[in-house]
Design an enzyme around this catalytic site. Sequence first.
Site, PDB file in Angstrom:
ATOM      1  N   ARG A 171       0.829  -1.213   0.000  1.00 53.54           N
ATOM      2  CA  ARG A 171       0.000   0.000   0.000  1.00 53.54           C
ATOM      3  C   ARG A 171       0.865   1.265   0.000  1.00 53.54           C
ATOM      4  O   ARG A 171       0.512   2.264  -0.611  1.00 53.54           O
ATOM      5  CB  ARG A 171      -0.969   0.020   1.179  1.00 53.54           C
ATOM      6  N   GLU A 180       2.042   1.570  -3.429  1.00 53.80           N
ATOM      7  CA  GLU A 180       0.914   2.069  -4.213  1.00 53.80           C
ATOM      8  C   GLU A 180       0.730   3.574  -3.993  1.00 53.80           C
ATOM      9  O   GLU A 180       0.478   4.326  -4.945  1.00 53.80           O
ATOM     10  CB  GLU A 180      -0.351   1.317  -3.812  1.00 53.80           C
ATOM     11  N   SER A 224      14.498  14.914   2.964  1.00 54.20           N
ATOM     12  CA  SER A 224      15.476  14.005   3.534  1.00 54.20           C
ATOM     13  C   SER A 224      14.809  12.823   4.232  1.00 54.20           C
ATOM     14  O   SER A 224      13.805  12.984   4.919  1.00 54.20           O
ATOM     15  CB  SER A 224      16.354  14.751   4.545  1.00 54.20           C
TER      16      SER A 224
END
Length: 149
Positions: free
Chosen positions: A90, A93, A116
């Site tokens: 996920r 995704e 960063s």
Amino acid sequence: MSMRAELTEKIVRIKIERALSWSGLAELAPDLSKEFVTAGLLGQMQVPKAAAEAIGDHLGLDPFEIRLLQEPPYRGSLPTPVPTDPLIYRFYELVSVYGTTFKALIHEEFGDGIMSAIDFRMDLAREPDNQGDRVKISMSGKFLPYKPY
């Protein structure tokens, strides 16, 4: 398997056998977040000496293992380029769908540069919701501009 990977497996085994929690282990290092301690115990961060000693003693680790927690790790723990674990996927995704949005909005707000992952903070919390609790993750990374040379 590397010594550090073996130590990670040992820590996870002890955590399960003793019914410990990552948050509980992090309480042994009060100056560090539960997120940082968990990452360190899973082999992705260098654990500061005092925290490594306190947690290592609590877990019954030997002196070498406690010292190994303090060494800079080889970062990157995913076994495949595209993660197969549904929860980790996920996040992949999210970057696949919203990555260009993150990039466009960061560049618009800050200019040409990156966020960063070294000078970084994260907080993960449960957010109650009538339609089912939500996962709330806050990430804060220092902006690092590209510099002409």
